[in-house]
Design an enzyme around this catalytic site. Structure first.
Site, PDB file in Angstrom:
ATOM      1  N   HIS B  56       0.668  -1.207   0.074  1.00  0.00           N
ATOM      2  CA  HIS B  56       0.038  -0.020   0.096  1.00  0.00           C
ATOM      3  C   HIS B  56       0.805   1.271  -0.298  1.00  0.00           C
ATOM      4  CE1 HIS B  56      -3.266  -2.795   0.868  1.00  0.00           C
ATOM      5  NE2 HIS B  56      -2.438  -3.033   2.150  1.00  0.00           N
ATOM      6  N   HIS B 218      -6.946  -4.917  -0.948  1.00  0.00           N
ATOM      7  CA  HIS B 218      -6.381  -6.108  -1.212  1.00  0.00           C
ATOM      8  C   HIS B 218      -7.023  -6.904  -2.413  1.00  0.00           C
ATOM      9  CE1 HIS B 218      -6.195  -5.373   3.002  1.00  0.00           C
ATOM     10  NE2 HIS B 218      -4.873  -5.446   2.713  1.00  0.00           N
TER      11      HIS B 218
END
Lengths: 332, 332
Positions: B56, B218
């Site tokens: 991320h 995700h």
């Protein structure tokens, strides 16, 4: 075509509308397609104007602000800005000390900036041009006579911008800009092609296990296709090309940029930077300053470029000078 | 798999090695996988620790620095950091005033941070936890009980970090962090799936003319698939979801983030921001502050998220306080 847009025809205007909404410190003219610092020209300071086709964001609009560019002229995607647009930007930032044009070496850009410089001269504005041609991958590519201008543009804009902010004359600012370009080399690798809004399909086909070595920022062909390799070997290919063109060794200081082409995760760019740093340190070269991130992109291309500038003390001092732009910001 | 890496097994370590080489102002422990500010804890200041699976970036390591986080604990890609790692980070940043854990609401993260907090308590370090759960798309998704934590994490880390820098107590810092989370809502849309280094293939299939509406960071499923739409309509879907959960109107001030998920060009994010700004302004909502760029990504996913925080004066004041991190930097 998987893009966030309304229509390809309104793409650039819509992008500029969003840029204006996000950054009230910029004056964005979505009609003339000129981005300047809000508040107008600074009397007595040399003005800096750059521009080129859109699709390389944050270049150039993201580098407009104190200590860097006074104006950017975005053309349509991968298309040069037009002379009238460049002329308008030049007049908008002229503070009486002349204006430097920073031009990436592509045929259309060179021609249109030259025409704008002549028109500005007719109106009594002295213009000096700094041509950026740092990409060692190929000479005389699809859109270029000579080498392409890529990542070094960021270094030239930052350092020449600092020289102008410090009160340098038109000749001073152009001279340091040219010196930074002459000291810089770049090389890029693509893992995928990019898609322009107008075309709607990728600019070239690249098999799932291959990379384009020496790619240009519009997807121009590089030195050829190779099988995808581990990151360390890819960095070795890029640094071999850069260092064989400009040897560096013990005691040399460099500014290094590992730049994403648009669709490459930041984590992978750091991974590449680790390989670059290990190789250069192993050769005794000191990485004095660095940038890792998306600075000169190619729309949604997965890939990365490496730029190395052999920096002297003056360049490092000007690099460290304060800068307040959307994409680069440091110092007091 | 088209990625710049050496081997999937060494991916995180190699990324951290590059991060350390690029940012000497950070202390990066590639063995324990902890990123802290070089120079150790600040006596008397509440410490802030966050972390979660890697993939991320720049979250969370890019937000370590003065005015924001004191430490980040990156887990393997899309995998929670382990309790010992979180405990070590907590001890490393404890300056005697306690430590705040900022935790995105995913089952593994919640469990491991809780265990680390208990272990820290056993060693005499007071820990307060701020849970981030801002994603209005779905409840109880694949990896989550309740809502997922996404973009608001940046707002919580910035504002709670400023509160700690201003001398706030453990309770003060945790309280403002919770208040920011409660005032924030996010919604994301994916145009492509992401590929983890370990898997080597995209996490889901998405037809060429479809988007995943309400996707997680995700690649978790969202509310469903829809045909790709013009940007204005996509923004309307996202803002409808956000504003139906937290109505806003005339006189309300917001902090807005338009965030890229990794492979989306900055130009498209600005285009989306223009649509967001037009809609909110049309409703009388004032965009007091904004961020446009890649802040909470999902590896190489093409997509974007919108986060809206209904900000009060204290939040805006703390937002404006100086911050010196890799990914956010402003003020004196």
């Amino acid at each position: 075509m998987k893009k966030f847009l309304n229509t390809p025809d309104t793409y650039l205007r819509d992008v500029l509308t969003g840029l204006a909404a996000a950054h009230p410190e910029l004056a964005v003219d979505a009609d003339q397609k000129i981005i300047t610092v809000a508040g107008g020209p600074q009397r007595g300071k040399v003005g800096l104007v750059s521009g080129g086709g859109s699709g390389h964001e944050p270049l150039h609009g993201g580098f407009v602000g104190a200590g860097m560019l006074d104006a950017a002229c975005p053309g349509e995607v991968f298309t040069s800005p037009v002379p009238d647009q460049i002329l308008a930007a030049t007049k908008a930032v002229d503070g009486g000390a002349g204006v430097v044009h920073i031009v990436k070496n592509y045929t259309g850009d060179v021609m249109n900036f030259q025409m704008a410089a002549e028109l500005a001269g007719d109106e009594g504005i002295a213009v000096a041009t700094v041509l950026v041609d740092d990409d060692v991958a190929v000479k005389d590519s699809t859109w270029t006579a000579g080498r392409r201008g890529t990542g070094a543009t960021v270094f030239v804009e930052k350092i020449a911008g600092a020289a102008a902010a410090a009160g340098g004359s038109l000749d001073d600012v152009a001279e340091i800009g040219r010196r930074v370009n002459a000291a810089s080399r770049s090389f890029a690798v693509a893992l995928t092609a990019c898609t322009t809004p107008a075309a709607g399909t990728p600019g070239f086909d690249l098999p799932a296990d291959e990379m384009e070595v020496g790619v240009g920022i519009h997807g121009e062909p590089g030195r050829g296709r190779e099988k995808l390799k581990p990151a360390g070997e890819i960095v070795a290919i890029a640094l071999d090309a850069i260092l064989s063109d400009q040897p560096l060794g013990t005691g040399d200081d460099v500014i290094v940029m590992v730049n994403g082409l648009g669709a490459t995760p930041l984590s992978e760019l750091y991974l590449l930077f680790g390989e670059v740093a290990a190789t250069l340190s192993g050769n005794g070269v000191g990485i004095a300053r660095s940038l890792v991130g998306n600075y000169v992109t190619s729309l949604d291309m997965a890939g990365a470029s490496i730029t190395v500038c052999h920096a002297d003390e003056e360049m490092l001092r000007l690099w460290d000078a304060p800068v307040r732009t959307v994409a680069l910001r440091w110092g007091s």
